[in-house]
Scaffold this active site. Structure first.
Site, mmCIF file in Angstrom:
data_model
loop_
_atom_site.group_PDB
_atom_site.id
_atom_site.type_symbol
_atom_site.label_atom_id
_atom_site.label_comp_id
_atom_site.label_asym_id
_atom_site.label_seq_id
_atom_site.Cartn_x
_atom_site.Cartn_y
_atom_site.Cartn_z
ATOM 1 N N ARG A 66 5.951 -9.910 -19.785
ATOM 2 C CA ARG A 66 6.434 -10.727 -18.885
ATOM 3 C C ARG A 66 5.784 -10.554 -17.678
ATOM 4 N NH1 ARG A 66 12.743 -11.651 -19.745
ATOM 5 N NH2 ARG A 66 12.382 -13.341 -18.091
ATOM 6 N N CYS A 124 15.321 -8.789 -20.572
ATOM 7 C CA CYS A 124 15.193 -9.263 -21.899
ATOM 8 C C CYS A 124 13.409 -9.184 -22.236
ATOM 9 C CB CYS A 124 15.798 -10.627 -22.223
ATOM 10 S SG CYS A 124 17.426 -10.921 -22.173
ATOM 11 N N ASP A 177 15.397 -21.062 -23.266
ATOM 12 C CA ASP A 177 16.668 -20.135 -23.454
ATOM 13 C C ASP A 177 17.809 -20.878 -24.388
ATOM 14 O OD1 ASP A 177 15.456 -18.440 -21.816
ATOM 15 O OD2 ASP A 177 16.811 -18.976 -19.924
ATOM 16 N N ARG A 191 25.399 -9.878 -20.299
ATOM 17 C CA ARG A 191 24.748 -9.882 -19.113
ATOM 18 C C ARG A 191 24.671 -11.513 -18.689
ATOM 19 N NH1 ARG A 191 18.973 -9.676 -20.034
ATOM 20 N NH2 ARG A 191 19.109 -10.728 -18.140
ATOM 21 N N LYS A 233 24.103 -18.295 -14.342
ATOM 22 C CA LYS A 233 23.513 -17.212 -14.267
ATOM 23 C C LYS A 233 22.088 -17.147 -13.528
ATOM 24 C CE LYS A 233 20.811 -13.819 -17.212
ATOM 25 N NZ LYS A 233 19.726 -14.349 -16.713
ATOM 26 N N ASN A 234 21.171 -17.971 -13.898
ATOM 27 C CA ASN A 234 19.962 -18.023 -13.438
ATOM 28 C C ASN A 234 19.736 -18.605 -11.880
ATOM 29 O OD1 ASN A 234 18.984 -16.785 -15.756
ATOM 30 N ND2 ASN A 234 18.124 -18.562 -16.586
HETATM 31 C C1 UD1 Z 1 13.047 -17.602 -16.040
HETATM 32 C C2 UD1 Z 1 14.653 -17.563 -16.850
HETATM 33 C C3 UD1 Z 1 14.501 -17.155 -18.294
HETATM 34 C C4 UD1 Z 1 13.574 -18.234 -18.862
HETATM 35 C C5 UD1 Z 1 12.296 -18.718 -18.230
HETATM 36 C C6 UD1 Z 1 11.560 -19.946 -18.819
HETATM 37 C C7 UD1 Z 1 15.801 -16.630 -14.871
HETATM 38 C C8 UD1 Z 1 16.423 -15.560 -14.244
HETATM 39 N N1 UD1 Z 1 15.010 -16.347 -15.969
HETATM 40 O O1 UD1 Z 1 12.517 -16.514 -16.285
HETATM 41 O O2 UD1 Z 1 15.755 -17.034 -18.610
HETATM 42 O O3 UD1 Z 1 13.345 -17.883 -20.239
HETATM 43 O O4 UD1 Z 1 12.444 -18.641 -16.813
HETATM 44 O O5 UD1 Z 1 12.278 -21.048 -18.562
HETATM 45 O O6 UD1 Z 1 15.740 -17.659 -14.132
HETATM 46 N N2 UD1 Z 1 4.205 -16.065 -16.275
HETATM 47 C C9 UD1 Z 1 2.887 -15.771 -15.811
HETATM 48 N N3 UD1 Z 1 2.720 -14.989 -14.788
HETATM 49 C C10 UD1 Z 1 3.643 -14.699 -13.859
HETATM 50 C C11 UD1 Z 1 4.961 -15.363 -14.301
HETATM 51 C C12 UD1 Z 1 5.078 -15.972 -15.540
HETATM 52 O O7 UD1 Z 1 1.743 -15.784 -16.611
HETATM 53 O O8 UD1 Z 1 3.642 -14.344 -12.701
HETATM 54 C C13 UD1 Z 1 4.367 -16.671 -17.559
HETATM 55 C C14 UD1 Z 1 5.309 -15.999 -18.527
HETATM 56 O O9 UD1 Z 1 4.791 -15.047 -19.150
HETATM 57 C C15 UD1 Z 1 5.832 -17.232 -19.031
HETATM 58 C C16 UD1 Z 1 5.908 -18.292 -18.219
HETATM 59 O O10 UD1 Z 1 4.892 -17.979 -17.122
HETATM 60 O O11 UD1 Z 1 4.899 -17.700 -20.172
HETATM 61 C C17 UD1 Z 1 7.174 -18.661 -17.807
HETATM 62 O O12 UD1 Z 1 7.892 -17.503 -17.142
HETATM 63 P P1 UD1 Z 1 8.786 -17.760 -15.880
HETATM 64 O O13 UD1 Z 1 9.082 -19.319 -15.684
HETATM 65 O O14 UD1 Z 1 8.218 -16.986 -14.867
HETATM 66 O O15 UD1 Z 1 10.074 -17.110 -16.480
HETATM 67 P P2 UD1 Z 1 11.352 -16.129 -15.811
HETATM 68 O O16 UD1 Z 1 11.266 -16.736 -14.167
HETATM 69 O O17 UD1 Z 1 10.826 -14.582 -15.642
#
Ligand code: UD1
Length: 427
Positions: A122, A117, A305, A397, A22-23
């Site tokens: 986020r 989610c 996850d 999903r 999925k990701n």
């Molecule tokens: C992706 C995965 C999600 C997984 C997560 C962490 C997908 C579609 N989703 O989510 O299932 O739980 O990685 O492995 O691949 N952060 C910031 N600023 C930003 C972006 C992120 O501070 O601009 C922080 C977030 O709050 C969090 C951490 O970085 O604490 C990791 O987030 P991130 O790796 O970006 O998660 P996603 O890509 O949204």
């Protein structure tokens, strides 16, 4: 509305085939917007996040041809819009990848803030920082992100925090930027490596994906290609935990064992046996589980996850286990549901203390999010009596045909229609 009914107690035995990730697919589908012609994508999982993303691509002008259940061809030649509305993005967290992809394609993007989610705040500040360093102006107005660049130019971008989403989004925007982009402290997750392979198959020049420094030499044009989505690490991990939790004996096929090392290590620590057989893993559950501590971290650490699913085992393991959530600030919402089934858990901020109980008992529960829903499935499978799970749209999903796959492994599980009184009350 539908809910899931599970009569617990059956051991999972036999074989299960893992679907495409999925990701990875939610990043690769928008990346197809960067090609001038047809991308053929195989091993696509049949899940609602994929249908949502394909609908969005179609609304932008892409031609989608469904070849079979797991293969689509996307022709992006006539894509003519860079605007994605809230109606389209509200179901899907990964809709933020459309910003990077449209910025890369048109030098502009107007995309509603993403849904998906809820694990607490986020933010997408790192994505925005990346786009700005590439020369784009970005502002947020009426919950729409507007990004616009006269010319995208390569840049050095250091991620203050490891972010899968920001790493992927910067790759999407930088792949056709002029010059060299260097992403420091990049995410090493399989989906980031997979996107780089897909873009390289389209003619991009990306090196270092899978390490913490990714170098992208911008190219003028990307072409179509054929690409097969990697197996889903989290779906595989979920079936591994389910097999062990039910004290079963199941072979999980079509996996990349290297992606599953952290999960394997924790299952073994709890007393399960995991045997590698090429692209399959055989998981055998122990008679009783030993306690173990878990700290979630970016790849190659234990994946956040998989935290809720693994916690189900800890809730019935002998002794006290600690779970420390190192990625999200609010990922213990499922604990309330587990407690309804008899688990003994105390949560303090980002740490949860599991005092193992002899057994869980069936109860009406709900899926708070996708992986919390997966945890409820596993809890239902091992509980004494019947568990009914509501809000299963979250599970839909991200898990292809999970009812059929679990049934084939011997689970007593089915979907049931019901009238949602919450909707009646609000009507
Ligand atoms: C992706 C995965 C999600 C997984 C997560 C962490 C997908 C579609 N989703 O989510 O299932 O739980 O990685 O492995 O691949 N952060 C910031 N600023 C930003 C972006 C992120 O501070 O601009 C922080 C977030 O709050 C969090 C951490 O970085 O604490 C990791 O987030 P991130 O790796 O970006 O998660 P996603 O890509 O949204």
């Amino acid at each position: 509305m539908e809910k899931i009914v599970i009569r617990g107690g059956n051991r999972l035995t036999g074989e299960v085939e893992i679907s495409g990730a999925k990701n990875a697919v939610v990043a690769i589908l928008p990346a197809a917007l960067l090609a001038q012609d047809v991308c053929r994508i195989e091993n696509i999982p049949c899940i609602s996040d994929v249908s949502c993303m394909l609908e969005i691509l179609e609304s932008l002008g892409a031609e989608i041809r469904r070849i079979n259940k797991h293969t689509v061809e996307i022709n992006s030649k006539y894509v003519n819009s860079y605007v994605v509305s809230h109606e389209m993005t509200k179901q899907l967290r990964a809709s933020y990848y459309l910003i990077g992809a449209l910025l890369g394609r048109f030098g502009k993007a107007k995309v509603a803030l993403p849904g998906g989610c809820n694990f607490g705040v986020r933010p997408i500040d790192l994505h925005i920082k990346g786009f700005e360093l590439l020369g784009s102006e970005v502002n947020v107005e009426n919950a729409m992100i507007n990004a616009k660049a006269d010319k995208l130019t390569g840049s050095s971008i250091y991620m203050d925090q490891v972010s899968v989403g920001a790493t992927i989004n910067v790759m999407l925007a930088a792949v056709k930027a002029r010059g060299l982009t260097i992403i420091g402290n990049a995410a090493k997750e399989p989906q980031s490596v997979s996107l780089a392979s897909f873009l390289n198959a389209m003619g991009a020049d990306i090196r270092g994906a899978g390490t913490d420094v990714i170098k992208i030499h911008g190219v003028n044009e990307l072409h179509g290609c054929t690409y097969s989505i990697i197996p889903d690490q989290i779906e595989a991990g979920t079936y591994m935990v389910a097999a062990a939790a039910t004290k079963g004996d199941a072979t999980i096929r079509n996996v990349i064992p290297k992606h599953l090392e952290a999960i394997t290590a924790k299952l073994v620590e709890c007393g399960a046996t995991v045997t590698e057989m090429g692209d399959a893993l055989r998981v055998t559950g122990p008679k009783s589980f030993k306690k173990c501590n878990i700290k979630t971290m970016p790849h190659p650490g234990f994946p956040t996850d998989m935290q809720p699913q693994m916690a189900v085992i800890l809730s019935v393991a002998q002794g006290t286990s600690l779970v420390s959530e190192g990625v999200w600030d609010n990922r213990f919402r499922y604990v309330e549901q587990l407690t309804r089934m008899g688990a003994n858990v105390i949560v303090d901020g980002t740490v949860a203390v599991f005092q193992g109980v002899p057994e869980l008992t069936g109860a009406p529960v709900k899926a708070d999010d996708l992986r919390a829903g997966a945890a409820m499935l596993i809890a239902g499978l091992i509980a004494r009596g019947t568990t009914e799970i509501e809000d299963i749209q979250f599970i839909d999903r991200g898990y292809e045909d999970y009812i059929e796959k679990l049934r084939a492994l011997g689970a007593d599980i089915y979907r049931k229609e019901f009238e949602d009184v919450r909707i009646m009350k609000n009507a």
